[in-house]
Enzyme design. Structure first.
Site, PDB file in Angstrom:
ATOM      1  CD  GLU A   5     -12.228  -7.470   0.469  1.00 33.21           C
ATOM      2  OE1 GLU A   5     -11.977  -6.899   1.339  1.00 33.21           O
ATOM      3  OE2 GLU A   5     -12.454  -7.091  -0.168  1.00 33.21           O
TER       4      GLU A   5
ATOM      5  CG  ASP B 223     -10.174  -4.780  -0.556  1.00 38.47           C
ATOM      6  OD1 ASP B 223      -9.649  -5.474  -1.719  1.00 38.47           O
ATOM      7  OD2 ASP B 223     -10.550  -3.624  -0.438  1.00 38.47           O
TER       8      ASP B 223
ATOM      9  CG  ASP C  71      -6.288  -3.753   3.630  1.00 35.01           C
ATOM     10  OD1 ASP C  71      -7.408  -4.047   3.919  1.00 35.01           O
ATOM     11  OD2 ASP C  71      -7.035  -2.604   2.937  1.00 35.01           O
TER      12      ASP C  71
ATOM     13  CD  GLU D  17     -11.322  -2.305   8.431  1.00 36.60           C
ATOM     14  OE1 GLU D  17     -11.744  -2.381   8.898  1.00 36.60           O
ATOM     15  OE2 GLU D  17     -10.823  -1.768   9.330  1.00 36.60           O
TER      16      GLU D  17
ATOM     17  CE1 TYR E 171      -7.159  -2.484  -2.475  1.00 37.11           C
ATOM     18  CE2 TYR E 171      -5.776  -2.345   0.032  1.00 37.11           C
ATOM     19  CZ  TYR E 171      -7.239  -2.779  -0.494  1.00 37.11           C
ATOM     20  OH  TYR E 171      -8.073  -2.957   0.667  1.00 37.11           O
TER      21      TYR E 171
ATOM     22  NE  ARG F   5      -9.410   1.976   1.502  1.00 33.98           N
ATOM     23  CZ  ARG F   5     -10.111   0.605   0.468  1.00 33.98           C
ATOM     24  NH1 ARG F   5      -9.759  -0.224   0.402  1.00 33.98           N
ATOM     25  NH2 ARG F   5     -11.361   1.746   0.035  1.00 33.98           N
TER      26      ARG F   5
ATOM     27  CG  HIS G  91       0.270  -3.324  -0.678  1.00 32.83           C
ATOM     28  ND1 HIS G  91      -1.062  -2.119   0.666  1.00 32.83           N
ATOM     29  CD2 HIS G  91      -0.470  -4.331   0.691  1.00 32.83           C
ATOM     30  CE1 HIS G  91      -1.911  -3.194   0.764  1.00 32.83           C
ATOM     31  NE2 HIS G  91      -1.777  -4.639   1.256  1.00 32.83           N
TER      32      HIS G  91
END
Length: 685
Positions: A9, A82, A84, A86, A300, A302, A346
């Site tokens: 990203e 990433d 997750d 999203e 990470y 989140r 995670h």
């Protein structure tokens, strides 16, 4: 020259990863999403089973063109967004744009940007996880249906530019509900009594607090009752009736998850949730460390899991033993219990290299990056350290018919507190006392108190409440708070979140006509349903179908029933341009004055909040409250730009006896005092 293409990203992440993969790889950044629902319309085809109509995001044309060009030349394309929902959705959209088959093993994920993690991920690519993508689509489509259906009603009935997002409306409700509790609160008086004295032969003050009669705790409701008790015992001896000494332990907390990191960073450093996540993103994507190059410093950020990998745990235990001593190693296995809603894919947030202590990297970090990294590093290391041990003392004394209590404590082994301090760690030492011993009383002290209303939410306590009630997920806390502040539904008063008049209006409308949307249990249930989609046990479109039928009825009823709200307020302030009276109107940044003769006269001016102090610089203007672009409060002259007087501290209507400048009220975490505004004058009160 042949190469493999890796797409991430952000440019910072691309730079870090490219260093690990070498010359046979090219790493490019999509710079976030490249495809999304259109901003100009609903973008969800309700009549065709809620099919989302995605388009390429405006302004991303050059990025898409470059990605297509490089993907065409590459031997293989890896999508390393990433790890997750999203990130999975971004990978899915990239695959669509680049013509990559969904079944192709093109997806690589890693939870820390280290050489081993990145190389292992590239060696073991997977297919895009469509269940994860569907969970993201469910949230995106539901939020779009809610926002783009209710917002136009608010525009027509209240004012243009308003919005009513699903999670933001619940967050606003929590803040408004708390404000109503505060407004309804009736304060009650109560008193305390302290018997101040000392042990014979020991000058240290002992402050014993009134409890009541043995086995019967008493509430002192007024001064007359308090005085009567003091009068009845003022000549009675104070005798030690009970002494209890215990050895206790304090255990370290688990490593950070997103919400606990946001709360701790707010409580310790005053960081907003948005700032915490921005700094964490920088630490995750990579910082240029002298002698090592660009290095991802944390995993990470989140996550709602407190799990730690076996390798990371072993490395931490070795670090503690070598650097702090074997006695500081936690010898017992800590059982980790995640929240029911936690996604355990995670790890918790931890440093990627425990040997990179805060002191080692401090020179390469900004002041705020250092603060956050130090916090994460300390919390992680402390989690695997031995518990702190302390002795606690509990003493009861009898004076006449009444019981007074006294307590103290002393740390005998600091354990994890050597690394991670929690509040004030000072010992509260009291001398050795024995049952039957008499204490010399020097005075009885009485203090008046009043019960306090519940505190307003801060960003930290709101995140905690949202997490406990299952509202939102780690990725949504910060943007939700940012949204309700930017919309003007909530404002910050120091650190507290306070609903505005506009926020209350939206709250009442949502409560009356869209009560399901702002229902806390409903919102938490929706989060669980998104989790079921991710697990593959529920269809995302089925969730939308079930939701939409009653929602459509709510929309029709609301549009018919809601009466138009007039936010305009009349004033007796004449317009200096045309003489007509000014009106108070609501704008994007709050209330302002506007001429009632609009559009013939377009005069507008800000509403000045005076503090009752004349400007000491020009002596013509008044000192008024102002706010920076980041909404930080300061004080300035109403005659700006003619007068440039400014102060971060509240000016008071009093001159400095030493230099003649104005005095200001200064607040720190520990105290409040008055000082001179002149930086070259040291006068304080």
């Amino acid at each position: 020259m042949s190469y493999n293409l890796v797409i991430v990203e952000s440019p910072a992440k691309a730079k870090t990863i490219e260093k690990f993969l070498g010359r046979n790889f090219k790493v490019l950044a999509s710079i976030g999403h490249i495809r999304d629902l259109p901003k100009s319309k609903m973008g969800v085809d309700i009549e065709h089973d809620f099919e989302p109509n995605y388009i390429n995001i405006r302004g991303k044309g050059d990025v898409i063109k470059e990605l297509k060009k490089q993907a065409k030349k590459a031997d293989r394309v890896y999508l390393a967004t990433d790890p997750d929902r999203e990130g999975e959705a971004i990978a899915w959209h990239l695959a669509y744009i680049l013509g990559i088959d969904e079944q192709e093993q093109c997806r690589v994920t890693f939870h820390e940007i280290t050489k081993d993690a990145v190389k292992n991920a590239v060696k073991n690519p997977m297919q895009i996880d469509l269940k994860l993508v569907d969970a993201q689509q469910a949230r995106r489509v539901l939020d779009r249906l809610v926002g783009y259906s209710i917002s136009p009603i608010l525009w027509r009935k209240v004012k243009k530019g308003l919005s009513a997002g699903r999670v933001q409306s619940v967050a606003t409700r929590l803040i408004c509900d708390r404000e109503k509790e505060i407004q309804a609160f009736i304060s009650k008086e109560y008193w305390k009594i302290f018997a101040n004295g000392h042990k014979t032969g020991d000058s240290n003050k002992l402050a014993m607090e009134f409890y009541g009669k043995p086995g019967d705790k008493m509430e002192l409701e007024n001064e007359a009752q308090t005085d009567a008790i003091i009068d009845s015992i003022k000549d009675a001896p104070c005798v030690v009736s009970k002494v209890e000494k215990k050895r206790k332990q304090r255990h370290p907390s688990l490593p950070f998850i997103t919400s606990s990191l946001q709360q701790e960073a707010s409580n310790r450093y005053g960081f907003t949730t948005k700032k915490t996540m921005m700094l964490a993103q920088q630490l995750y994507e990579g910082i240029n460390i002298k002698g090592r190059g660009t290095t991802g410093l944390i995993t990470y950020m989140r996550t709602d899991s407190t799990r730690i990998s076996d390798i990371a745990k072993a490395g931490c235990l070795s670090y503690i033993e070598e650097n702090l001593g074997p006695e500081y190693v936690n010898s017992t296995e800590k059982k980790v219990k995640n929240a029911k809603s936690a996604q355990d894919a995670h790890e918790a947030i931890r440093p990627t290299y425990v040997e990179l202590s805060p002191e080692v990297v401090e020179a390469n970090l900004s002041k705020d990056q250092y603060k956050l990294y130090e916090l994460i590093w300390m919390r992680f290391v402390a989690a695997f350290m031995a518990s702190a041990e302390y002795e606690s003392y509990s003493v009861e004394t009898t004076i006449g018919d009444y019981l007074f209590k006294l307590s103290g404590s002393k740390i005998v082994f600091d354990g994890f507190l050597k690394v991670y301090t929690i509040g004030k760690q000072a010992d509260r030492i009291i001398p050795e006392l024995e049952v039957g011993e008499t204490i010399n009383i020097s005075e009885f002290e009485k203090t008046q108190h009043f019960t306090q209303p519940p505190a307003r939410y801060t960003e930290a306590s709101l995140v905690k409440e949202m997490e406990e009630k299952g509202i939102g997920r780690p990725s949504t806390y910060a943007p939700t708070i940012t949204t309700i502040l930017s919309r003007g539904y909530v404002e910050k008063e120091k650190k507290s979140l306070k609903p505005t008049e506009l926020g209350f209006i939206i709250y009442e409308i949502m409560n009356d006509y869209f009560n399901t949307i702002v229902d806390i249990a409903f919102t938490a249930n929706m989060e669980q349903q998104f989790d079921h989609v991710e697990e593959g046990t529920q269809s995302w479109k089925e969730i939308i179908r079930v939701f939409y039928a009653p929602f459509e009825t709510m929309l029709k009823n609301a549009d018919e029933a809601i009466e138009k709200v007039d936010l305009t307020e009349e004033t007796d302030i004449p317009c200096e341009k045309c003489g007509k009276m000014m009106l108070i109107r609501h704008g994007r940044y709050g209330k302002f004055l506007a001429c009632s003769n609009y559009p013939e006269c377009d005069n507008t001016k800000p509403i000045l909040k005076k503090i009752g102090v004349k400007c000491p610089s020009c002596e013509n203007g008044d000192i008024i409250e102002r706010k920076t672009k980041k909404l930080k409060l300061f004080y300035g002259c109403s005659e700006f730009p003619a007068c440039h007087f400014v102060s971060w501290d509240l000016p008071i209507d009093k001159k400095c006896p030493k230099c003649g400048d104005i005095l200001v009220k200064k607040k720190t975490k520990k105290k409040e005092f008055i000082k001179c505004h002149n930086p070259n004058c040291d006068y304080t009160e």
